[in-house]
Motif scaffolding. Structure first.
Motif, PDB file in Angstrom:
ATOM      1  N   PRO A  26       9.017  39.375 -62.490  1.00 52.17           N
ATOM      2  CA  PRO A  26       7.764  39.061 -63.235  1.00 52.17           C
ATOM      3  C   PRO A  26       7.680  37.593 -63.454  1.00 52.17           C
ATOM      4  CG  PRO A  26       9.010  40.971 -64.194  1.00 52.17           C
ATOM      5  CD  PRO A  26      10.008  40.285 -63.127  1.00 52.17           C
ATOM      6  N   LEU A  27       8.651  36.985 -63.317  1.00 49.19           N
ATOM      7  CA  LEU A  27       8.547  35.384 -63.682  1.00 49.19           C
ATOM      8  C   LEU A  27       8.391  34.537 -62.425  1.00 49.19           C
ATOM      9  CD1 LEU A  27      11.669  35.249 -66.006  1.00 49.19           C
ATOM     10  CD2 LEU A  27       9.147  35.410 -66.579  1.00 49.19           C
ATOM     11  N   ARG A  28       8.149  35.352 -61.348  1.00 50.46           N
ATOM     12  CA  ARG A  28       7.911  34.344 -59.909  1.00 50.46           C
ATOM     13  C   ARG A  28       6.778  33.752 -60.147  1.00 50.46           C
ATOM     14  NH1 ARG A  28       7.780  38.249 -55.047  1.00 50.46           N
ATOM     15  NH2 ARG A  28       7.014  39.596 -56.576  1.00 50.46           N
ATOM     16  N   PRO A  29       5.521  34.076 -60.665  1.00 47.24           N
ATOM     17  CA  PRO A  29       4.241  33.223 -60.486  1.00 47.24           C
ATOM     18  C   PRO A  29       4.440  31.998 -61.488  1.00 47.24           C
ATOM     19  CG  PRO A  29       3.766  35.800 -60.645  1.00 47.24           C
ATOM     20  CD  PRO A  29       5.126  35.418 -60.839  1.00 47.24           C
ATOM     21  N   ALA A  30       5.174  32.197 -62.622  1.00 49.07           N
ATOM     22  CA  ALA A  30       5.249  31.064 -63.676  1.00 49.07           C
ATOM     23  C   ALA A  30       6.307  30.279 -62.814  1.00 49.07           C
ATOM     24  CB  ALA A  30       5.617  31.833 -64.940  1.00 49.07           C
ATOM     25  N   GLY A  31       7.428  30.438 -62.276  1.00 49.72           N
ATOM     26  CA  GLY A  31       8.243  29.753 -61.653  1.00 49.72           C
ATOM     27  C   GLY A  31       7.776  28.859 -60.755  1.00 49.72           C
ATOM     28  N   GLN A  32       7.052  29.464 -59.914  1.00 51.68           N
ATOM     29  CA  GLN A  32       6.562  28.764 -58.882  1.00 51.68           C
ATOM     30  C   GLN A  32       5.569  27.685 -59.487  1.00 51.68           C
ATOM     31  OE1 GLN A  32       6.410  29.139 -55.388  1.00 51.68           O
ATOM     32  NE2 GLN A  32       8.355  30.467 -55.549  1.00 51.68           N
ATOM     33  N   ALA A  33       4.634  28.172 -60.494  1.00 48.62           N
ATOM     34  CA  ALA A  33       3.509  27.063 -60.925  1.00 48.62           C
ATOM     35  C   ALA A  33       4.355  26.054 -61.726  1.00 48.62           C
ATOM     36  CB  ALA A  33       2.785  27.798 -62.053  1.00 48.62           C
ATOM     37  N   LEU A  34       5.395  26.123 -61.989  1.00 48.00           N
ATOM     38  CA  LEU A  34       6.304  25.041 -62.888  1.00 48.00           C
ATOM     39  C   LEU A  34       7.008  24.506 -62.010  1.00 48.00           C
ATOM     40  CD1 LEU A  34       7.691  26.831 -66.426  1.00 48.00           C
ATOM     41  CD2 LEU A  34       5.891  24.741 -66.075  1.00 48.00           C
ATOM     42  N   GLY A  35       7.573  25.071 -61.118  1.00 46.47           N
ATOM     43  CA  GLY A  35       8.454  24.133 -60.071  1.00 46.47           C
ATOM     44  C   GLY A  35       7.420  23.336 -59.222  1.00 46.47           C
ATOM     45  N   ILE A  36       6.512  23.959 -58.745  1.00 47.57           N
ATOM     46  CA  ILE A  36       5.516  22.954 -57.843  1.00 47.57           C
ATOM     47  C   ILE A  36       5.075  21.634 -58.676  1.00 47.57           C
ATOM     48  CG2 ILE A  36       3.412  22.741 -56.731  1.00 47.57           C
ATOM     49  CD1 ILE A  36       3.736  25.796 -55.904  1.00 47.57           C
ATOM     50  N   LEU A  37       4.824  21.935 -59.889  1.00 45.61           N
ATOM     51  CA  LEU A  37       4.382  21.012 -60.935  1.00 45.61           C
ATOM     52  C   LEU A  37       5.398  19.628 -60.991  1.00 45.61           C
ATOM     53  CD1 LEU A  37       2.228  19.593 -62.739  1.00 45.61           C
ATOM     54  CD2 LEU A  37       3.492  20.963 -64.633  1.00 45.61           C
ATOM     55  N   LEU A  38       6.804  19.989 -61.263  1.00 47.88           N
ATOM     56  CA  LEU A  38       7.888  19.240 -61.502  1.00 47.88           C
ATOM     57  C   LEU A  38       8.058  18.461 -60.027  1.00 47.88           C
ATOM     58  CD1 LEU A  38      10.197  21.200 -63.592  1.00 47.88           C
ATOM     59  CD2 LEU A  38       8.447  19.762 -64.100  1.00 47.88           C
ATOM     60  N   ILE A  39       7.797  19.300 -58.815  1.00 43.06           N
ATOM     61  CA  ILE A  39       8.367  18.632 -57.431  1.00 43.06           C
ATOM     62  C   ILE A  39       7.106  17.550 -57.285  1.00 43.06           C
ATOM     63  CG2 ILE A  39       8.000  19.104 -55.014  1.00 43.06           C
ATOM     64  CD1 ILE A  39      10.694  19.942 -56.379  1.00 43.06           C
ATOM     65  N   GLN A  40       5.921  17.701 -57.527  1.00 44.54           N
ATOM     66  CA  GLN A  40       4.793  16.935 -57.372  1.00 44.54           C
ATOM     67  C   GLN A  40       5.152  15.498 -58.544  1.00 44.54           C
ATOM     68  OE1 GLN A  40       2.582  16.832 -55.077  1.00 44.54           O
ATOM     69  NE2 GLN A  40       3.240  18.820 -54.381  1.00 44.54           N
ATOM     70  N   MET A  41       5.576  15.939 -59.639  1.00 41.91           N
ATOM     71  CA  MET A  41       5.956  14.858 -60.509  1.00 41.91           C
ATOM     72  C   MET A  41       7.304  13.664 -59.808  1.00 41.91           C
ATOM     73  SD  MET A  41       5.980  16.440 -64.187  1.00 41.91           S
ATOM     74  CE  MET A  41       6.371  15.004 -65.116  1.00 41.91           C
ATOM     75  N   PHE A  42       8.125  14.578 -59.183  1.00 44.96           N
ATOM     76  CA  PHE A  42       9.184  13.883 -58.488  1.00 44.96           C
ATOM     77  C   PHE A  42       8.389  13.000 -57.378  1.00 44.96           C
ATOM     78  CE2 PHE A  42      11.893  13.672 -54.587  1.00 44.96           C
ATOM     79  CZ  PHE A  42      12.687  12.956 -55.026  1.00 44.96           C
ATOM     80  N   PHE A  43       7.601  13.497 -56.585  1.00 47.77           N
ATOM     81  CA  PHE A  43       7.225  12.672 -55.432  1.00 47.77           C
ATOM     82  C   PHE A  43       6.001  11.550 -56.209  1.00 47.77           C
ATOM     83  CE2 PHE A  43       7.083  16.456 -52.917  1.00 47.77           C
ATOM     84  CZ  PHE A  43       8.117  16.112 -51.993  1.00 47.77           C
ATOM     85  N   ALA A  44       5.608  11.793 -57.212  1.00 48.36           N
ATOM     86  CA  ALA A  44       4.885  10.801 -57.960  1.00 48.36           C
ATOM     87  C   ALA A  44       5.735   9.729 -58.470  1.00 48.36           C
ATOM     88  CB  ALA A  44       3.962  11.310 -58.864  1.00 48.36           C
ATOM     89  N   ALA A  45       6.843  10.029 -59.124  1.00 52.34           N
ATOM     90  CA  ALA A  45       7.951   8.973 -59.761  1.00 52.34           C
ATOM     91  C   ALA A  45       8.637   8.428 -58.492  1.00 52.34           C
ATOM     92  CB  ALA A  45       8.927   9.751 -60.345  1.00 52.34           C
ATOM     93  N   SER A  46       8.703   8.830 -57.570  1.00 48.16           N
ATOM     94  CA  SER A  46       9.173   8.193 -56.273  1.00 48.16           C
ATOM     95  C   SER A  46       8.402   7.086 -55.575  1.00 48.16           C
ATOM     96  CB  SER A  46       9.667   9.201 -55.401  1.00 48.16           C
ATOM     97  OG  SER A  46      10.704  10.076 -55.821  1.00 48.16           O
ATOM     98  N   GLY A  47       7.155   7.556 -55.682  1.00 43.53           N
ATOM     99  CA  GLY A  47       6.204   6.555 -55.217  1.00 43.53           C
ATOM    100  C   GLY A  47       5.953   5.361 -56.011  1.00 43.53           C
ATOM    101  N   ALA A  48       5.955   5.637 -57.157  1.00 45.32           N
ATOM    102  CA  ALA A  48       5.632   4.564 -58.385  1.00 45.32           C
ATOM    103  C   ALA A  48       6.678   3.669 -58.361  1.00 45.32           C
ATOM    104  CB  ALA A  48       5.439   5.047 -59.643  1.00 45.32           C
ATOM    105  N   ALA A  49       8.188   4.316 -58.100  1.00 41.29           N
ATOM    106  CA  ALA A  49       9.393   3.245 -58.229  1.00 41.29           C
ATOM    107  C   ALA A  49       9.360   2.400 -56.827  1.00 41.29           C
ATOM    108  CB  ALA A  49      10.349   3.985 -58.498  1.00 41.29           C
ATOM    109  N   GLY A  50       8.577   2.899 -55.849  1.00 41.32           N
ATOM    110  CA  GLY A  50       8.935   2.224 -54.721  1.00 41.32           C
ATOM    111  C   GLY A  50       7.839   0.893 -54.558  1.00 41.32           C
ATOM    112  N   SER A  51       8.214   0.467 -53.193  1.00 48.85           N
ATOM    113  CA  SER A  51       7.341  -0.923 -53.058  1.00 48.85           C
ATOM    114  C   SER A  51       6.386  -0.595 -51.516  1.00 48.85           C
ATOM    115  CB  SER A  51       8.301  -1.995 -52.644  1.00 48.85           C
ATOM    116  OG  SER A  51       7.600  -3.257 -52.312  1.00 48.85           O
ATOM    117  N   ILE A  52       5.119  -0.910 -51.974  1.00 52.51           N
ATOM    118  CA  ILE A  52       4.132  -0.608 -50.940  1.00 52.51           C
ATOM    119  C   ILE A  52       4.585  -1.443 -49.640  1.00 52.51           C
ATOM    120  CG2 ILE A  52       1.869  -0.853 -50.109  1.00 52.51           C
ATOM    121  CD1 ILE A  52       0.804  -0.474 -52.855  1.00 52.51           C
ATOM    122  N   ARG A  53       5.126  -2.573 -49.843  1.00 48.79           N
ATOM    123  CA  ARG A  53       5.408  -3.516 -48.844  1.00 48.79           C
ATOM    124  C   ARG A  53       6.647  -2.914 -48.087  1.00 48.79           C
ATOM    125  NH1 ARG A  53       9.499  -7.205 -48.079  1.00 48.79           N
ATOM    126  NH2 ARG A  53       9.688  -7.270 -50.457  1.00 48.79           N
TER     127      ARG A  53
END
Length: 270
Positions: free
Chosen positions: A214-241
């Protein structure tokens, strides 16, 4: 993000990993195809490293190669877990994702182009089949015995509530804490807790499916949100050059990696 949210995302996205259900519902040919594809990806990674060793990335080259191989086998969650475990710099994470997304998109386009069209049934046989099935369903009542485990998992809809979100976060936090404790006790200092956390989650989802289903939908929603935050944080910490500098070599590496993978699949398929 990397210290708290990424470890939390791993168990959240593994609430669906009930091995008994997977082995029961998955055909042997599908498992064999996945195994062959995984081996082909590993061969492709070694082949690409032999031709393009990513020397410009120094010691991080092999780490990025492992993360890309993990992504090609198991998707974004594998990439995040391996990148976090091997401590890949944020700039390289951004460059690898940018380059690999282009390569994978082109690869999928080629696969769709090579796929054979489905054979269509003649109109008469289609009409006859439809008529027969309609008559049978109208005059016959069929009783089906449903596996309680499958019923529990099917009953869980794609929606979720605030309480299910809280319960999913609570269980995931407990699994992460237990995985961290076991890692410190059983493994050398500095080892990532993500592997043991993943194993614990798979075991729990397999042994207690009625709790995790029963927790699969909630887990998927939270997990995907946290994964997207990881990608956003990695991009913000990086250098475009630096991303623009490293992306071409990573693009070539990913393309060669997938090309070898595809060649191996064609060879084994024949």
């Amino acid at each position: 993000v990397n210290r708290y949210l990424v470890p939390l995302a791993v168990p959240l996205l593994l609430f669906d990993s009930n091995l008994r259900r997977i082995l029961k519902t998955t055909t042997g040919s599908l498992l064999l195809s996945f195994a062959v594809g995984s081996v082909a990806t590993v061969i492709g990674t070694f082949g690409a490293l032999a031709v393009l060793p990513l020397a410009s990335l120094s010691s991080d080259g092999i780490k990025v190669a492992c993360a890309l191989a993990a992504r090609h086998i198991g998707g974004a969650i594998n990439f995040v877990a391996v990148a976090e475990t091997l401590q890949v710099p944020g700039t390289l994470v951004s460059a690898a994702i940018a380059a690999d997304n282009v390569v994978v998109a082109l690869y999928f386009a080629c696969l769709f182009a090579l796929a054979k069209p489905e054979t269509t049934m003649p109109a008469e046989s289609t009409t006859m089949s439809t008529t027969t099935s309609t008559t049978t369903s109208a005059n016959t009542t069929t009783l089906q015995l449903t596996d309680p485990e499958s019923l529990d998992e099917t009953a869980s809809s794609s929606s979720f509530t605030l309480s299910s979100l809280a319960m999913a976060a609570c269980i995931a936090s407990g699994l992460v804490t237990l995985g961290g404790i076991l890692t410190r006790v059983l493994l050398p200092t500095g080892t990532s807790s993500l592997p043991l956390t993943s194993i614990l989650t798979v075991l729990a989802a397999t042994l207690v499916p009625t709790t995790f289903a029963p927790l699969r939908p909630a887990g998927q929603a939270l997990g995907i949100l946290l994964i997207q935050m990881f990608f956003a944080a990695s991009g913000a910490a990086g250098s475009i050059r630096l991303v623009l500098q490293q992306a071409p070599s990573l693009f070539a590496f990913s393309a060669l990696q997938i090309a070898v993978h595809f060649a191996v699949l064609l060879g084994l398929g024949r």
